[in-house]
Design an enzyme around this catalytic site. Structure first.
Site, PDB file in Angstrom:
ATOM      1  N   TYR A 154      -9.771 -18.333  55.079  1.00  0.00           N
ATOM      2  CA  TYR A 154      -9.071 -19.105  54.036  1.00  0.00           C
ATOM      3  C   TYR A 154      -7.969 -18.240  53.414  1.00  0.00           C
ATOM      4  O   TYR A 154      -6.939 -18.746  52.970  1.00  0.00           O
ATOM      5  CB  TYR A 154     -10.054 -19.632  52.983  1.00  0.00           C
ATOM      6  CG  TYR A 154      -9.510 -20.803  52.181  1.00  0.00           C
ATOM      7  CD1 TYR A 154      -9.161 -21.997  52.812  1.00  0.00           C
ATOM      8  CD2 TYR A 154      -9.336 -20.712  50.803  1.00  0.00           C
ATOM      9  CE1 TYR A 154      -8.652 -23.071  52.093  1.00  0.00           C
ATOM     10  CE2 TYR A 154      -8.840 -21.783  50.074  1.00  0.00           C
ATOM     11  CZ  TYR A 154      -8.494 -22.954  50.730  1.00  0.00           C
ATOM     12  OH  TYR A 154      -7.993 -24.012  50.000  1.00  0.00           O
ATOM     13  N   LYS A 161      -5.293 -21.147  45.442  1.00  0.00           N
ATOM     14  CA  LYS A 161      -6.210 -22.049  44.721  1.00  0.00           C
ATOM     15  C   LYS A 161      -6.648 -21.431  43.390  1.00  0.00           C
ATOM     16  O   LYS A 161      -6.856 -22.159  42.408  1.00  0.00           O
ATOM     17  CB  LYS A 161      -7.430 -22.399  45.578  1.00  0.00           C
ATOM     18  CG  LYS A 161      -7.121 -23.306  46.766  1.00  0.00           C
ATOM     19  CD  LYS A 161      -6.491 -24.635  46.375  1.00  0.00           C
ATOM     20  CE  LYS A 161      -6.530 -25.645  47.519  1.00  0.00           C
ATOM     21  NZ  LYS A 161      -5.728 -26.855  47.228  1.00  0.00           N
TER      22      LYS A 161
HETATM   23  P1  NAD Z   1      -4.394 -33.713  54.244  1.00  0.00           P
HETATM   24  O1  NAD Z   1      -3.729 -32.977  55.345  1.00  0.00           O
HETATM   25  O2  NAD Z   1      -4.810 -35.104  54.503  1.00  0.00           O
HETATM   26  O3  NAD Z   1      -3.508 -33.668  52.927  1.00  0.00           O
HETATM   27  C1  NAD Z   1      -2.625 -32.618  52.637  1.00  0.00           C
HETATM   28  C2  NAD Z   1      -1.363 -33.261  52.144  1.00  0.00           C
HETATM   29  O4  NAD Z   1      -0.435 -32.293  51.658  1.00  0.00           O
HETATM   30  C3  NAD Z   1      -0.644 -34.064  53.235  1.00  0.00           C
HETATM   31  O5  NAD Z   1      -0.566 -35.415  52.859  1.00  0.00           O
HETATM   32  C4  NAD Z   1       0.727 -33.434  53.283  1.00  0.00           C
HETATM   33  O6  NAD Z   1       1.751 -34.388  53.514  1.00  0.00           O
HETATM   34  C5  NAD Z   1       0.828 -32.860  51.876  1.00  0.00           C
HETATM   35  N1  NAD Z   1       1.898 -31.856  51.761  1.00  0.00           N
HETATM   36  C6  NAD Z   1       1.993 -30.640  52.351  1.00  0.00           C
HETATM   37  N2  NAD Z   1       3.176 -30.069  52.046  1.00  0.00           N
HETATM   38  C7  NAD Z   1       3.839 -30.942  51.240  1.00  0.00           C
HETATM   39  C8  NAD Z   1       5.118 -30.940  50.617  1.00  0.00           C
HETATM   40  N3  NAD Z   1       5.986 -29.921  50.760  1.00  0.00           N
HETATM   41  N4  NAD Z   1       5.473 -32.021  49.848  1.00  0.00           N
HETATM   42  C9  NAD Z   1       4.630 -33.066  49.704  1.00  0.00           C
HETATM   43  N5  NAD Z   1       3.411 -33.130  50.286  1.00  0.00           N
HETATM   44  C10 NAD Z   1       3.019 -32.075  51.044  1.00  0.00           C
HETATM   45  O7  NAD Z   1      -5.676 -32.809  53.847  1.00  0.00           O
HETATM   46  P2  NAD Z   1      -6.706 -32.905  52.616  1.00  0.00           P
HETATM   47  O8  NAD Z   1      -7.879 -32.127  53.068  1.00  0.00           O
HETATM   48  O9  NAD Z   1      -6.875 -34.298  52.177  1.00  0.00           O
HETATM   49  O10 NAD Z   1      -5.977 -32.032  51.488  1.00  0.00           O
HETATM   50  C11 NAD Z   1      -5.685 -32.512  50.196  1.00  0.00           C
HETATM   51  C12 NAD Z   1      -6.009 -31.463  49.150  1.00  0.00           C
HETATM   52  O11 NAD Z   1      -7.430 -31.263  49.126  1.00  0.00           O
HETATM   53  C13 NAD Z   1      -5.388 -30.100  49.401  1.00  0.00           C
HETATM   54  O12 NAD Z   1      -4.955 -29.533  48.179  1.00  0.00           O
HETATM   55  C14 NAD Z   1      -6.557 -29.315  49.937  1.00  0.00           C
HETATM   56  O13 NAD Z   1      -6.387 -27.931  49.706  1.00  0.00           O
HETATM   57  C15 NAD Z   1      -7.669 -29.881  49.114  1.00  0.00           C
HETATM   58  N6  NAD Z   1      -9.031 -29.639  49.610  1.00  0.00           N
HETATM   59  C16 NAD Z   1      -9.367 -29.959  50.901  1.00  0.00           C
HETATM   60  C17 NAD Z   1     -10.668 -29.726  51.342  1.00  0.00           C
HETATM   61  C18 NAD Z   1     -11.067 -30.035  52.767  1.00  0.00           C
HETATM   62  O14 NAD Z   1     -12.039 -29.466  53.236  1.00  0.00           O
HETATM   63  N7  NAD Z   1     -10.377 -30.932  53.450  1.00  0.00           N
HETATM   64  C19 NAD Z   1     -11.614 -29.170  50.475  1.00  0.00           C
HETATM   65  C20 NAD Z   1     -11.241 -28.876  49.163  1.00  0.00           C
HETATM   66  C21 NAD Z   1      -9.940 -29.105  48.742  1.00  0.00           C
HETATM   67  O1  0WE Z   2      -7.356 -26.287  51.418  1.00  0.00           O
HETATM   68  C1  0WE Z   2      -7.745 -26.558  52.536  1.00  0.00           C
HETATM   69  C2  0WE Z   2      -6.743 -26.706  53.659  1.00  0.00           C
HETATM   70  C3  0WE Z   2      -5.618 -25.746  53.476  1.00  0.00           C
HETATM   71  C4  0WE Z   2      -4.578 -25.671  54.546  1.00  0.00           C
HETATM   72  C5  0WE Z   2      -4.798 -25.963  55.879  1.00  0.00           C
HETATM   73  C6  0WE Z   2      -3.756 -25.810  56.798  1.00  0.00           C
HETATM   74  C7  0WE Z   2      -3.950 -26.058  58.268  1.00  0.00           C
HETATM   75  C8  0WE Z   2      -2.645 -26.327  58.979  1.00  0.00           C
HETATM   76  C9  0WE Z   2      -3.350 -25.196  54.154  1.00  0.00           C
HETATM   77  N1  0WE Z   2      -2.344 -25.027  55.019  1.00  0.00           N
HETATM   78  C10 0WE Z   2      -2.525 -25.322  56.330  1.00  0.00           C
HETATM   79  N2  0WE Z   2      -1.480 -25.097  57.191  1.00  0.00           N
HETATM   80  C11 0WE Z   2      -1.493 -25.499  58.476  1.00  0.00           C
HETATM   81  O2  0WE Z   2      -0.539 -25.233  59.236  1.00  0.00           O
HETATM   82  N3  0WE Z   2      -9.096 -26.686  52.756  1.00  0.00           N
HETATM   83  C12 0WE Z   2     -10.006 -26.442  51.654  1.00  0.00           C
HETATM   84  C13 0WE Z   2      -9.683 -26.971  54.080  1.00  0.00           C
HETATM   85  C14 0WE Z   2      -9.989 -25.651  54.726  1.00  0.00           C
HETATM   86  O3  0WE Z   2      -9.022 -24.958  55.357  1.00  0.00           O
HETATM   87  C15 0WE Z   2      -9.580 -23.771  55.796  1.00  0.00           C
HETATM   88  C16 0WE Z   2     -10.928 -23.725  55.407  1.00  0.00           C
HETATM   89  C17 0WE Z   2     -11.195 -24.925  54.717  1.00  0.00           C
HETATM   90  C18 0WE Z   2     -12.495 -25.322  54.095  1.00  0.00           C
HETATM   91  C19 0WE Z   2      -8.999 -22.719  56.471  1.00  0.00           C
HETATM   92  C20 0WE Z   2      -9.773 -21.609  56.797  1.00  0.00           C
HETATM   93  C21 0WE Z   2     -11.112 -21.553  56.423  1.00  0.00           C
HETATM   94  C22 0WE Z   2     -11.700 -22.607  55.723  1.00  0.00           C
END
Ligand code: NAD
Ligand code: 0WE
Length: 261
Positions: A154, A161
Site C-alpha cells: 500500500y 490516507k
Molecule cells: P474505483 O476505481 O471504483 O474508484 C476510484 C475513483 O477515483 C474512480 O472513479 C476514478 O475515476 C477516480 N479518480 C482517480 N483520479 C481522479 C481524478 N484525477 N479526478 C477525478 N476522479 C479521479 O475504486 P474504489 O475502491 O471504489 O475507490 C474509491 C475510494 O475508496 C478511494 O479513495 C479508495 O482509496 C477508497 N477505498 C477503497 C477500498 C477498496 O478496498 N476498494 C478500501 C478502502 C478505501
Molecule cells: O485505496 C485503495 C486503492 C488505491 C489505489 C489503487 C491503484 C491501482 C491502480 C491507488 N492508485 C492506484 N493506481 C493504479 O494505477 N485501496 C484501499 C484498495 C487497495 O489497494 C491496495 C491495497 C488495497 C486494500 C494496494 C496495495 C495493497 C493493498
C-alpha cells in the site's frame, strides 16, 4: 434519511465502485444525486449506471485540475437551487508506487501525485464548493486502514490516507462554523477497479475474513448505508470522525478461530 437533500458523488468508475454503492443507498433514502466523472472515457461507463439510477445530472470533474473543479461548481450552481453534500471517493497513486519495498519504490513524483489526487483534492473540492453549500451540509471521504497501520504494497497511499484523515479533521474544524460537517469512512478491502491491479488482493480479502469479528469482508452497499447516515441529519452531531466499516477488522489483533478448541 436524505429526503430533500441534493448530493454530488464523485468516484463512480463502474458498477463495482464504492461510490456506486453510496449512490444507490443515498437515492433509496430519498436524495437527489449528481455524479461527477473524471473524463470522457469514464462517461461511457457511468451513463448506463446513471440511467439505471434515474440520475440526470452528470458533471465532468478531474480533481487534478482547478479549472475543472471550478467548472463543476458552476455547473452544479446553475442546475441546483440548493446543495447539501459531497462524497469524495477518489484515490490514486502511479501503479509503480504500489508494489515492492516502500523505501525502494517511493519517488518524489509518486509521493506528490498520491497526495495531490488522494488528499489535497478533498480540500480543493471543499474550497470550491464552500460558497454554494447550504448550512447543514455534509462532506464525506473514503479512507483505508493503511493510514495508521502498514499494509504490504500500500506504500505511499498509506501516507496519503493519513493526510486525508487529518484533512477530514481540519476541514471539520474550519467548516463547523457554517454547520458543515466533514467525515470519513474507513472501508475494509473491496474488489473494485482500484483494487484490480493489486497483487495478491484475493489473499488480502481472505485474510480479512479470517481476522475480522464478522468473519467476512464488507460490500460497497454496506459502506453506502453508513455514507447515507453520515450525510443525513441523523448524524448532525458527528463531524471530524473516521468511521470504520470493515466487519470489525481494525479492532482485532488476532483471528479468534485459530484459537478454538
Ligand atoms: P474505483 O476505481 O471504483 O474508484 C476510484 C475513483 O477515483 C474512480 O472513479 C476514478 O475515476 C477516480 N479518480 C482517480 N483520479 C481522479 C481524478 N484525477 N479526478 C477525478 N476522479 C479521479 O475504486 P474504489 O475502491 O471504489 O475507490 C474509491 C475510494 O475508496 C478511494 O479513495 C479508495 O482509496 C477508497 N477505498 C477503497 C477500498 C477498496 O478496498 N476498494 C478500501 C478502502 C478505501
Ligand atoms: O485505496 C485503495 C486503492 C488505491 C489505489 C489503487 C491503484 C491501482 C491502480 C491507488 N492508485 C492506484 N493506481 C493504479 O494505477 N485501496 C484501499 C484498495 C487497495 O489497494 C491496495 C491495497 C488495497 C486494500 C494496494 C496495495 C495493497 C493493498
Amino acid at each position: 434519511m436524505l429526503k430533500n437533500k441534493k448530493i454530488l458523488i464523485t468516484g463512480v468508475a463502474n458498477k463495482y465502485s464504492i461510490a456506486h454503492g453510496i449512490a444507490k443507498s443515498m437515492i433509496r433514502e430519498g436524495a437527489e444525486v449528481a455524479l461527477a466523472y473524471q473524463n470522457e472515457r469514464l462517461l461511457k461507463n457511468i451513463k448506463p449506471i446513471a440511467d439505471d439510477l434515474g440520475i440526470s445530472l452528470l458533471v465532468e470533474c478531474d480533481v487534478s485540475c482547478d479549472e475543472s473543479i471550478e467548472k463543476s461548481k458552476n455547473y452544479i450552481e446553475s442546475h441546483w437551487d440548493k446543495f447539501d453534500g459531497l462524497v469524495h471517493s477518489i484515490g490514486f497513486a502511479p501503479a509503480d508506487q504500489l508494489k515492492g519495498d516502500f523505501v525502494d519504490s517511493t519517488t518524489r513524483e509518486g509521493f506528490k501525485i498520491a497526495h495531490d489526487i488522494s488528499s489535497y483534492s478533498f480540500t480543493a473540492l471543499a474550497k470550491a464548493m464552500k460558497p454554494i453549500l447550504n448550512e447543514g451540509s455534509a462532506l464525506l471521504t473514503l479512507t483505508y486502514l493503511g493510514s495508521i497501520q502498514t499494509v504490504p504494497n500500500y506504500n505511499v497511499m498509506g501516507l496519503a490516507k493519513a493526510s486525508l484523515e487529518a484533512n477530514t479533521r481540519f476541514l471539520a474544524a474550519s467548516l463547523g462554523k457554517h454547520n458543515i460537517r466533514v467525515n470519513a469512512i474507513s472501508a475494509g478491502p473491496i474488489k473494485t477497479l482500484a483494487a484490480s491491479g493489486v497483487k495478491n488482493f484475493r489473499k488480502m480479502l481472505s485474510q480479512h475474513s479470517n481476522r475480522s469479528p464478522l468473519g467476512r469482508t464488507v460490500t460497497a452497499d454496506e459502506v453506502g448505508n453508513v455514507a447515507a447516515f453520515l450525510c443525513s441529519d441523523l448524524a448532525s452531531g458527528i463531524t471530524g470522525e473516521i468511521t470504520y466499516v470493515d466487519a470489525g477488522f481494525n479492532t482485532a489483533a488476532m483471528p479468534i478461530n485459530e484459537f478454538d478448541e
